[in-house]
Design a protein around this motif. Structure first.
Motif, mmCIF file in Angstrom:
data_model
loop_
_atom_site.group_PDB
_atom_site.id
_atom_site.type_symbol
_atom_site.label_atom_id
_atom_site.label_comp_id
_atom_site.label_asym_id
_atom_site.label_seq_id
_atom_site.Cartn_x
_atom_site.Cartn_y
_atom_site.Cartn_z
ATOM 1 N N PHE A 61 0.843 -1.205 0.000
ATOM 2 C CA PHE A 61 0.000 0.000 0.000
ATOM 3 C C PHE A 61 0.873 1.248 0.000
ATOM 4 O O PHE A 61 1.539 1.553 0.974
ATOM 5 N N ASP A 62 0.867 1.950 -1.106
ATOM 6 C CA ASP A 62 1.571 3.231 -1.213
ATOM 7 C C ASP A 62 0.934 4.035 -2.348
ATOM 8 O O ASP A 62 1.562 4.284 -3.376
ATOM 9 N N PRO A 63 -0.331 4.454 -2.189
ATOM 10 C CA PRO A 63 -1.041 5.114 -3.298
ATOM 11 C C PRO A 63 -0.431 6.445 -3.704
ATOM 12 O O PRO A 63 -0.583 6.866 -4.844
ATOM 13 N N LEU A 64 0.272 7.106 -2.795
ATOM 14 C CA LEU A 64 0.881 8.393 -3.118
ATOM 15 C C LEU A 64 2.326 8.254 -3.587
ATOM 16 O O LEU A 64 2.967 9.250 -3.905
ATOM 17 N N GLY A 65 2.841 7.050 -3.607
ATOM 18 C CA GLY A 65 4.201 6.840 -4.078
ATOM 19 C C GLY A 65 5.254 7.490 -3.210
ATOM 20 O O GLY A 65 6.296 7.930 -3.714
ATOM 21 N N LEU A 66 5.025 7.536 -1.902
ATOM 22 C CA LEU A 66 5.978 8.205 -1.012
ATOM 23 C C LEU A 66 7.315 7.474 -0.955
ATOM 24 O O LEU A 66 8.347 8.085 -0.677
ATOM 25 N N SER A 67 7.287 6.161 -1.196
ATOM 26 C CA SER A 67 8.539 5.384 -1.149
ATOM 27 C C SER A 67 8.952 4.903 -2.532
ATOM 28 O O SER A 67 9.663 3.904 -2.654
ATOM 29 N N ALA A 68 8.507 5.593 -3.575
ATOM 30 C CA ALA A 68 8.849 5.173 -4.929
ATOM 31 C C ALA A 68 10.330 5.347 -5.233
ATOM 32 O O ALA A 68 10.899 4.613 -6.034
ATOM 33 N N ASN A 69 10.960 6.315 -4.575
ATOM 34 C CA ASN A 69 12.383 6.554 -4.799
ATOM 35 C C ASN A 69 13.194 5.567 -3.957
ATOM 36 O O ASN A 69 13.116 5.589 -2.726
ATOM 37 N N PRO A 70 13.978 4.676 -4.557
ATOM 38 C CA PRO A 70 14.719 3.693 -3.772
ATOM 39 C C PRO A 70 15.681 4.315 -2.768
ATOM 40 O O PRO A 70 15.969 3.706 -1.735
ATOM 41 N N ARG A 74 13.505 5.038 0.355
ATOM 42 C CA ARG A 74 12.526 4.041 0.781
ATOM 43 C C ARG A 74 12.822 3.561 2.195
ATOM 44 O O ARG A 74 11.914 3.428 3.034
ATOM 45 N N GLY A 75 14.083 3.278 2.482
ATOM 46 C CA GLY A 75 14.430 2.833 3.827
ATOM 47 C C GLY A 75 14.176 3.892 4.877
ATOM 48 O O GLY A 75 13.738 3.586 5.991
ATOM 49 N N TRP A 76 14.427 5.154 4.519
ATOM 50 C CA TRP A 76 14.196 6.234 5.481
ATOM 51 C C TRP A 76 12.700 6.417 5.732
ATOM 52 O O TRP A 76 12.288 6.751 6.851
ATOM 53 N N MET A 77 11.862 6.209 4.720
ATOM 54 C CA MET A 77 10.422 6.302 4.904
ATOM 55 C C MET A 77 9.929 5.228 5.874
ATOM 56 O O MET A 77 9.074 5.482 6.730
ATOM 57 N N ALA A 78 10.471 4.009 5.738
ATOM 58 C CA ALA A 78 10.105 2.947 6.668
ATOM 59 C C ALA A 78 10.559 3.283 8.088
ATOM 60 O O ALA A 78 9.835 3.045 9.064
ATOM 61 N N GLU A 79 11.749 3.854 8.208
ATOM 62 C CA GLU A 79 12.237 4.267 9.523
ATOM 63 C C GLU A 79 11.384 5.389 10.097
ATOM 64 O O GLU A 79 11.095 5.417 11.307
ATOM 65 N N ALA A 80 10.951 6.327 9.246
ATOM 66 C CA ALA A 80 10.108 7.427 9.717
ATOM 67 C C ALA A 80 8.760 6.913 10.206
ATOM 68 O O ALA A 80 8.234 7.378 11.232
ATOM 69 N N ARG A 102 20.177 9.652 15.410
ATOM 70 C CA ARG A 102 19.326 8.638 14.778
ATOM 71 C C ARG A 102 19.593 8.578 13.273
ATOM 72 O O ARG A 102 19.714 7.498 12.686
ATOM 73 N N PHE A 103 19.695 9.740 12.643
ATOM 74 C CA PHE A 103 19.959 9.774 11.204
ATOM 75 C C PHE A 103 21.347 9.214 10.900
ATOM 76 O O PHE A 103 21.541 8.474 9.923
ATOM 77 N N GLU A 104 22.310 9.556 11.730
ATOM 78 C CA GLU A 104 23.666 9.040 11.532
ATOM 79 C C GLU A 104 23.704 7.529 11.674
ATOM 80 O O GLU A 104 24.350 6.825 10.881
ATOM 81 N N SER A 105 22.994 6.987 12.683
ATOM 82 C CA SER A 105 22.963 5.535 12.873
ATOM 83 C C SER A 105 22.250 4.844 11.726
ATOM 84 O O SER A 105 22.653 3.758 11.290
ATOM 85 N N TRP A 106 21.190 5.460 11.223
ATOM 86 C CA TRP A 106 20.458 4.843 10.119
ATOM 87 C C TRP A 106 21.328 4.747 8.873
ATOM 88 O O TRP A 106 21.289 3.738 8.160
ATOM 89 N N LYS A 107 22.115 5.772 8.596
ATOM 90 C CA LYS A 107 22.976 5.733 7.413
ATOM 91 C C LYS A 107 24.039 4.641 7.539
ATOM 92 O O LYS A 107 24.443 4.044 6.537
ATOM 93 N N LYS A 108 24.488 4.365 8.748
ATOM 94 C CA LYS A 108 25.550 3.383 8.939
ATOM 95 C C LYS A 108 25.016 1.952 9.015
ATOM 96 O O LYS A 108 25.620 1.029 8.473
ATOM 97 N N THR A 109 23.901 1.764 9.720
ATOM 98 C CA THR A 109 23.436 0.414 10.030
ATOM 99 C C THR A 109 22.055 0.084 9.460
ATOM 100 O O THR A 109 21.684 -1.088 9.426
ATOM 101 N N GLY A 110 21.292 1.099 9.029
ATOM 102 C CA GLY A 110 19.922 0.852 8.591
ATOM 103 C C GLY A 110 18.931 0.852 9.723
ATOM 104 O O GLY A 110 17.737 0.629 9.512
ATOM 105 N N TYR A 111 19.389 1.108 10.959
ATOM 106 C CA TYR A 111 18.529 1.196 12.134
ATOM 107 C C TYR A 111 18.682 2.576 12.762
ATOM 108 O O TYR A 111 19.792 3.116 12.834
ATOM 109 N N GLY A 112 17.549 3.117 13.250
ATOM 110 C CA GLY A 112 17.607 4.436 13.884
ATOM 111 C C GLY A 112 18.315 4.416 15.222
ATOM 112 O O GLY A 112 19.240 5.182 15.473
#
Length: 266
Positions: free
Chosen positions: A74-83, A86-92, A148-158
């Protein structure tokens, strides 16, 4: 004399040539692939058939392949269309859901023990000047969000304050990740309901629930100031699956397209 003539000699086969195929075997079925190949193809088809979507028969957004926790396509607005985001949207989504779970628990605690209206708690004096309180909050949140942003860029987790993934009780598992996302989404919807009850009726969630259980016919959202707006929203959401199904029927290739263009101009 013609009947006694000897039959013509058969042509000699070349060395290494295959024998001719009989005429009756020209229409024989093709041989099946080896069992190993058939076994390898089954899991892919099984995963595609068993994937849960946001409503039965729906077509998942092309950029959502079901690999993420509770990915229902479910993503009717295409908020995670940009690869790249996409990971940051899931984290958000997960971060907002965690805040919502904490807020819902706090609101229910406040309502259960009669500690006052939860929506006026922020207006009560704290012993600190408002400028000092705002400055402390901005500094603390800026630090936590930057980490949190720094950790997400390194590990994929906030994580929390540079600790990622943050799992002090060792409960991390694929099953728990799915449960966390489900509870996070439920908490966000619950907080929206709590806020609506407070804005329309001026009541807490437990007080509104008691009134509804005592008189369900009159104590409900259809007897409030937003009854018409809520009814229109229910009708619109009820017709939404029909619109998607009609689009798929009229345009057989609709399943390969986005329902709407991305809301973010990437």
């Amino acid at each position: 004399m013609e009947s006694q003539r000897a039959p013509p000699p058969r042509p000699r086969a070349r060395p290494g040539a295959r024998p001719p195929t009989p005429a009756h075997a020209s229409h024989s079925p093709r041989p099946l692939p080896p069992p190993q190949a058939r076994r390898r193809a089954l899991p892919v088809a099984a995963r595609a058939a068993s994937r849960e979507l946001w409503y039965p028969g729906a077509s998942a957004a092309p950029h959502l392949d079901g690999s993420g926790p509770v990915d229902r396509g479910f993503d009717p607005l295409g908020l995670s269309a940009n690869p790249s985001v996409r990971g940051w949207m899931a984290e958000a989504e997960l971060t907002n859901g965690r805040w919502a779970m904490a807020a819902v628990a706090g609101i229910l605690f406040t309502d259960l023990f009669g500690l006052g209206d939860w929506w006026t708690a922020g207006a009560k004096p704290t012993g600190l000047p408002i400028s000092t309180l705002v400055g402390v909050e901005v500094a603390v949140m800026a630090f936590l969000e930057a980490k949190r942003f720094e950790s997400w860029k390194k590990t994929g987790y906030g994580g929390v304050a540079g600790i990622a993934p943050f799992d002090p009780m060792g409960m991390d598992s694929p099953e728990m990740r799915v449960k966390e996302v489900k509870n996070a989404r439920l908490a966000m919807v619950a907080f929206l309901g709590f806020s609506s009850v407070a804005a329309v009726r001026g009541e807490g969630p437990l007080e509104a629930l008691k009134e509804h259980l005592a008189d369900p016919k009159s104590a409900n959202i259809f007897n409030t100031a937003v009854a018409k707006e809520f009814a229109l929203a229910v009708v619109a959401l009820s017709f939404l699956p029909m619109v998607f199904e009609a689009r798929k029927t009229l345009d057989p290739k609709a399943g390969d397209k986005e329902p709407f263009k991305s809301a973010i101009p990437y």
